[in-house]
Design a protein around this motif. Sequence first.
Motif, short mmCIF file in Angstrom:
data_model
loop_
_atom_site.label_atom_id
_atom_site.label_comp_id
_atom_site.label_asym_id
_atom_site.label_seq_id
_atom_site.Cartn_x
_atom_site.Cartn_y
_atom_site.Cartn_z
N UNK A 361 0.83 -1.20 0.00
CA UNK A 361 0.00 0.00 0.00
C UNK A 361 0.87 1.25 0.00
N UNK A 362 0.23 2.36 -0.34
CA UNK A 362 0.95 3.63 -0.37
C UNK A 362 1.36 4.04 1.04
N UNK A 363 2.56 4.55 1.15
CA UNK A 363 3.04 5.06 2.43
C UNK A 363 2.55 6.49 2.63
N UNK A 364 2.48 6.91 3.88
CA UNK A 364 2.22 8.32 4.19
C UNK A 364 3.55 9.07 4.14
N UNK A 365 3.60 10.13 3.37
CA UNK A 365 4.81 10.93 3.24
C UNK A 365 4.68 12.17 4.13
N UNK A 366 5.69 12.40 4.95
CA UNK A 366 5.69 13.54 5.86
C UNK A 366 6.75 14.53 5.39
N UNK A 367 6.33 15.76 5.13
CA UNK A 367 7.25 16.83 4.75
C UNK A 367 7.15 17.94 5.78
N UNK A 368 8.26 18.28 6.40
CA UNK A 368 8.20 19.32 7.42
C UNK A 368 8.26 20.70 6.79
N UNK A 369 7.54 21.62 7.40
CA UNK A 369 7.64 23.04 7.09
C UNK A 369 7.91 23.73 8.42
N UNK A 370 8.33 24.98 8.39
CA UNK A 370 8.61 25.67 9.65
C UNK A 370 7.35 25.70 10.50
N UNK A 371 7.43 25.07 11.66
CA UNK A 371 6.31 25.09 12.60
C UNK A 371 5.24 24.05 12.31
N UNK A 372 5.47 23.16 11.36
CA UNK A 372 4.42 22.18 11.07
C UNK A 372 4.88 21.10 10.12
N UNK A 373 3.93 20.33 9.64
CA UNK A 373 4.24 19.23 8.72
C UNK A 373 3.07 19.01 7.78
N UNK A 374 3.39 18.60 6.57
CA UNK A 374 2.39 18.19 5.60
C UNK A 374 2.43 16.67 5.48
N UNK A 375 1.28 16.04 5.51
CA UNK A 375 1.20 14.58 5.41
C UNK A 375 0.31 14.23 4.24
#
Length: 513
Positions: A361-375
């Motif tokens: 299955x597709x993995x969840x990708x986590x990308x950090x931004x200043x003060x937070x994260x996009x998933x």
Amino acid sequence: MSLKRALVSVSNKEGIVPFVKKLVQEGVEVVSTGGTKRVLEEANVPVTGISEVTGFPEILDGRVKTLHPAIHGGLLAMREKEEHLDQLREHNITPIDLVIVNLYPFKETIAKEGTTFEEAIENIDIGGPGMLRAAAKNHRHVTVVTDPEDYEIVLEEIKETGEVSSKTKQRLAAKVFRHTASYDAMISTYLTKETGELYPESYTVTYEKKQDLRYGENPHQQAAFYKQPLGPESSIANAEQLHGKELSYNNINDADAALSIVKEFNEPAAVAIKHMNPCGVGVGQTIKEAFERAYEADPVSIFGGIIAVNEEVDEDTALQMKEIFLEIIIAPSFSEEAKEILTGKKNLRLLTINLKDTGSEAQRKVTTVHGGALVQEEDVKGFEDAEIKVVTNREPSEEEWKDLKLAWKVVKHVKSNAIVLAKDQKTVGVGAGQMNRVGSAKIALEQAAENAQGSAMGSDAFFPMKDTVEEAGKSGVTAIIQPGGSIRDEESIEKANELGITMVFTGVRHFKH
């Protein structure tokens, strides 16, 4: 000596017997539970059972044994507070000075094929984290050890001074809270997945350190490499390094990019990566042929590049690879002859990865931004998942279809705005990361030069105007694949028909930022 009583309850019994024997030699009384107590007794280590301390039997199949005031009072009492000590004496509670605890093997349990939900639940430790957290909270007075790697330093300090230093106790306490947080994160991830909830109100992830890195993207940046517990086996985090220098931060990023592209292919394929973008991709009847095509795609940029192939590297392919300066070669395996050839280059890294386990299955990708994260869910849509539609008067030829598919598989992994040209089962031009699409097209076409004649163009997103089609036509591109969906699609289609270009819409955008 300030250390008088230790509580020992471990799932991972590595090194526990010699460690506890040495504690006893230093005059420490040992209290233990269940299986750990049996192991210590079998080794003739004097030990007091937990029930003798609590005055209460272990019940509910061992679910309740340490959750008792006689234990937690001994852990949480602040020794500098006389009222705390008075209460311990009043209730006949002996302080606990050292806690050696590690937890039920939840990760190992859910990693086993066929593990039931009930088995997973039974391997959620309750008492262990409670003791660890209590001891860590009161670390000024209690030394807490959860990792066998720390046994030796604790023993050394006890032998030298009769106690454990404040600095070490604080470091071990911090390690405990990292450990319990990671443990809870794995449990919450497992249970959340079981409920089918994709994006809950809080998103907790945990990673385990694989190695420290010399530096990050640049020498002035510190960095380390962490791996996802129970992550897909076919990942750079699970690669086995057979030869060469230690991987750098940039090596790992580039290797991951190469691996992502080569997984797109079932036929023999070779991928060359520079700075997270493909500089050459080739497919063939053999890995040797695929590598030759990847090299021919851009013999300049491949210098100092990272190579990934999806079949074993044989002697003939290794001989060709040896003639080029490469940083890394990734493959499922290397023949003995290939290893002998390639290990002659001292710094060349050779990595093996199991490419058969690509994950279900597709993995969840986590990308950090200043003060937070996009998933987000990773982009796993391939050519077979697209709704292919020929929108021009002319259908692609058999050869054009092959090159269109190749361009489409590769453009998905190129930084947006992205344009890829493919011809004769290899890429011949790559335009990446430009602020407008026609700019990326011009770069790809310029790189391809005369190889643009008769090539197929892939675009990661729709053409907002007909200008990209016009540029493609000037250079002799004969086939284009793109998502479609622009309000001005008809202008692009008309221009393609005018130029005799066949155009295919997929309905799938592949932005990669």
